[in-house]
Scaffold this active site. Structure first.
Site, PDB file in Angstrom:
ATOM      1  N   TYR A 135     -11.575  72.020  39.551  1.00 41.16           N
ATOM      2  CA  TYR A 135     -12.704  71.842  38.634  1.00 41.16           C
ATOM      3  C   TYR A 135     -13.983  72.322  39.322  1.00 41.16           C
ATOM      4  O   TYR A 135     -14.769  73.082  38.746  1.00 41.16           O
ATOM      5  CB  TYR A 135     -12.827  70.374  38.246  1.00 41.16           C
ATOM      6  CG  TYR A 135     -13.979  70.084  37.307  1.00 41.16           C
ATOM      7  CD1 TYR A 135     -13.955  70.526  35.991  1.00 41.16           C
ATOM      8  CD2 TYR A 135     -15.084  69.369  37.747  1.00 41.16           C
ATOM      9  CE1 TYR A 135     -15.008  70.261  35.122  1.00 41.16           C
ATOM     10  CE2 TYR A 135     -16.148  69.098  36.897  1.00 41.16           C
ATOM     11  CZ  TYR A 135     -16.103  69.548  35.584  1.00 41.16           C
ATOM     12  OH  TYR A 135     -17.159  69.283  34.737  1.00 41.16           O
ATOM     13  N   ALA A 165     -14.258  74.422  41.845  1.00 37.78           N
ATOM     14  CA  ALA A 165     -14.188  75.867  42.076  1.00 37.78           C
ATOM     15  C   ALA A 165     -14.536  76.648  40.814  1.00 37.78           C
ATOM     16  O   ALA A 165     -15.295  77.622  40.851  1.00 37.78           O
ATOM     17  CB  ALA A 165     -12.797  76.251  42.576  1.00 37.78           C
TER      18      ALA A 165
END
Length: 273
Positions: free
Chosen positions: A157, A159
């Site tokens: 999430y 990234a």
């Protein structure tokens, strides 16, 4: 009256707007005069949201489409132009969170999270830009304070949300000569609708617990901040005090932030449930 007509005759697409932040943002834009294109993957929920908004006099169009699919993204933009004839605002809100430590994640989770949260913003933006050039409009990316600093257990999430910063920063430069507003909003912990799900470590959907007992923003307040970003044609908007502290601490004292997060892994795990 001036406030209510701030977006009179403007056409706005809000992806992922059948619930949560997207729904609240679409409603607020509609109340301020915009013609709003609603979007979601689930037909029943999308149509119910559209019916509710039409019942209070808002001008909306519902387009069922999956933003992780190129053809669906093109369909969303094409149907908007066909129905309303123009596009002034694209809010890339559709997204999903995930749970699980990196080594536990099924490889499918890596792909799904980038497809939904990153490419799900890239694709519609790509098809919207020619129309936004004509209107000198706005494209806004809804990121997260988790996209400022990588956190444990929500690694993909974080990234995928961090990647949106690169897109926004690049587009701001590329589109400057066309007078297109590029914005990115870093949202904090927000109250979720009943039935909201996240992607588990095995790639299957997991029900997210209610956040009513936590210090979480409500979707309506987040929507106000998003709309304010567009009105002021602001670039970066960081919501909540925690978000601002996270932003500046990560720049000024990154090693201390590392230590704090390492010690707080257990607490973060509880917050993610």
């Amino acid at each position: 009256m001036k406030h209510k007509q701030a977006f009179k005759d403007k056409v706005a697409i809000v992806t992922g707007s059948s619930m949560g932040i997207g729904k609240a943002t679409a409603k607020l834009l509609g109340e301020q005069g915009a013609k709003v294109v609603l979007n979601g993957r689930t037909a029943e929920r999308l149509e119910q949201t559209a019916a509710n908004m039409k019942s209070i006099g808002l001008d909306v169009l519902a387009v069922q489409a999956d933003m992780s699919k190129v053809d669906d993204c093109k369909k969303l933009i094409d149907e908007t132009i066909k129905y309303y004839g123009r596009l002034d605002i694209l809010i890339n809100n559709a997204g999903m969170s995930s749970r699980g430590y990196f080594e536990e994640l099924d490889p499918k989770v890596f792909q799904d999270m980038m497809n939904i949260n990153f490419l799900g913003c890239v694709f519609p933006t790509r098809f919207a830009i020619p129309h936004l050039k004509e209107s000198k409009g706005s494209v806004v990316f809804i990121s997260s304070v988790a996209g400022i600093r990588g956190l444990p257990e929500t690694i993909m999430y974080c990234a995928s949300k961090m990647a949106l910063t690169s897109i926004a920063e690049s587009l701001k430069v590329e589109l400057a000569e066309y007078h297109i507003h590029v914005g990115i909003v870093y949202v904090g912990i927000t109250q979720n609708d009943e039935g909201k799900k996240v992607i588990g470590k095995d790639g299957k959907l997991v029900l997210l617990e209610s956040r009513e007992d936590r210090k979480a923003q409500n979707p309506e307040d987040v929507a106000k901040s998003i709309v304010k970003n567009i009105k002021k044609r602001k670039f970066k908007s960081i919501l909540t005090l925690l978000g601002k502290v996270n932003f500046f601490a990560n720049i000024l004292i990154p090693r201390i932030v590392d230590r704090i997060l390492i010690r707080a892994k257990g607490r973060i795990n509880q917050m993610n449930k």
